[in-house]
Design a protein around this motif. Structure first.
Motif, PDB file in Angstrom:
ATOM      1  N   VAL A   1      -3.844  -5.892 -15.801  1.00 53.93           N
ATOM      2  CA  VAL A   1      -4.465  -4.575 -15.647  1.00 53.93           C
ATOM      3  C   VAL A   1      -4.883  -4.078 -17.023  1.00 53.93           C
ATOM      4  CG1 VAL A   1      -4.107  -2.177 -14.911  1.00 53.93           C
ATOM      5  CG2 VAL A   1      -3.001  -4.043 -13.653  1.00 53.93           C
TER       6      VAL A   1
ATOM      7  N   ASP B   1      -0.011  -9.974 -12.231  1.00 54.07           N
ATOM      8  CA  ASP B   1      -1.291  -9.264 -12.245  1.00 54.07           C
ATOM      9  C   ASP B   1      -1.619  -8.807 -13.661  1.00 54.07           C
ATOM     10  OD1 ASP B   1      -2.035  -9.137  -9.411  1.00 54.07           O
ATOM     11  OD2 ASP B   1      -0.233  -7.906  -9.197  1.00 54.07           O
TER      12      ASP B   1
ATOM     13  N   ARG C   1      -3.329   0.403  -8.920  1.00 53.87           N
ATOM     14  CA  ARG C   1      -4.379   0.589  -7.913  1.00 53.87           C
ATOM     15  C   ARG C   1      -3.921   1.692  -6.970  1.00 53.87           C
ATOM     16  NH1 ARG C   1      -2.101  -4.588  -6.500  1.00 53.87           N
ATOM     17  NH2 ARG C   1      -1.052  -4.482  -4.483  1.00 53.87           N
ATOM     18  N   ALA C   2      -4.835   2.241  -6.236  1.00 57.95           N
ATOM     19  CA  ALA C   2      -4.628   3.328  -5.280  1.00 57.95           C
ATOM     20  C   ALA C   2      -3.174   3.681  -4.981  1.00 57.95           C
ATOM     21  CB  ALA C   2      -5.354   3.009  -3.977  1.00 57.95           C
TER      22      ALA C   2
ATOM     23  N   ARG D   1       0.851  -1.187   0.000  1.00 53.29           N
ATOM     24  CA  ARG D   1       0.000   0.000   0.000  1.00 53.29           C
ATOM     25  C   ARG D   1       0.885   1.235   0.000  1.00 53.29           C
ATOM     26  NH1 ARG D   1      -3.869   0.581   5.070  1.00 53.29           N
ATOM     27  NH2 ARG D   1      -2.099   1.604   6.082  1.00 53.29           N
TER      28      ARG D   1
ATOM     29  N   GLU E   1      -9.997   4.588 -15.103  1.00 53.17           N
ATOM     30  CA  GLU E   1      -9.658   4.364 -13.695  1.00 53.17           C
ATOM     31  C   GLU E   1      -8.239   3.846 -13.505  1.00 53.17           C
ATOM     32  OE1 GLU E   1     -12.597   2.559 -11.295  1.00 53.17           O
ATOM     33  OE2 GLU E   1     -14.218   3.630 -12.305  1.00 53.17           O
ATOM     34  N   ARG E   2      -7.623   3.411 -14.580  1.00 53.33           N
ATOM     35  CA  ARG E   2      -6.234   2.931 -14.537  1.00 53.33           C
ATOM     36  C   ARG E   2      -5.477   3.556 -15.709  1.00 53.33           C
ATOM     37  NH1 ARG E   2      -9.208  -1.345 -12.678  1.00 53.33           N
ATOM     38  NH2 ARG E   2      -8.645  -1.990 -10.587  1.00 53.33           N
TER      39      ARG E   2
END
Length: 185
Positions: free
Chosen positions: A124, A122, A143-144, A73, A129-130
């Motif tokens: 994507v 992963d 992501r975030a 994160r 949004e990406r």
């Protein structure tokens, strides 16, 4: 813990609908909801080329890297952390925590969709949004607050698409969004 599933060796044989389905199936832990106390440093580092290290040695097991990547994160202050419900540990990231190592394209122009495979396995799909940032160092939002550096060969594939579809603006479309190449308007 994310559900595990097996990815094909390369994306070339898959359609975008199948790639999007696979990407959606991969459930990530809700790290944004976890707020444990900070416990120190993980003694881990992600090198500029996407290699993960622990105490100076590369982590050789892809499954272990994949697992750690699911609990990564970015904090509001810009730090990267590995977080579980019980602890939060800093991790050093030299550039971006992921590398986009493969791209597949379906459609043309505004109808194009671009799917990327990351060094962690992963998938994507670039879109509103990406987004892709196609600057001197190109990145894809994963992501975030977590981005993937777009590997040079992948960037060259995107540049070929942009040149083939060159109009007034140079760039690429994916999932209804236009991403300009550096120096274009």
């Amino acid at each position: 813990m994310p559900e595990s599933f097996s990815l094909p060796a390369d994306l070339a044989g898959l359609g975008l609908a199948e790639i999007a389905r696979l990407a959606e199936q991969r459930r990530l832990p809700p790290v944004e909801k976890w707020n444990p106390a900070h416990c120190g440093h993980s003694q881990m580092r992600i090198a500029r080329d996407g290699t993960w290290f622990h105490e100076g040695s590369p982590i050789g097991r892809p499954a272990m890297v994949r697992l750690f990547s699911t609990i990564l994160r970015r904090e509001p202050d810009g730090r990267f952390v590995l977080v579980t419900p019980a602890e939060k540990l800093d991790i050093d990231v030299e550039d971006a925590p992921f590398v986009a190592v493969e791209v597949t394209s379906e459609g043309e122009g505004r109808g194009r969709r671009l799917a990327f495979r990351l060094n962690t396995g992963d998938l994507v799909v670039a879109g509103p949004e990406r987004p892709l940032r196609l600057d001197a160092r190109p990145y894809l939002l994963v992501r975030a607050g977590l981005e993937a550096l777009v590997a040079r060969p992948v960037y060259y594939e995107l540049a070929e698409i942009a040149l083939a579809e060159a109009g007034n603006r140079r760039g690429v479309w994916s999932d209804g969004a236009f991403f300009p190449m550096e120096g274009t308007a």
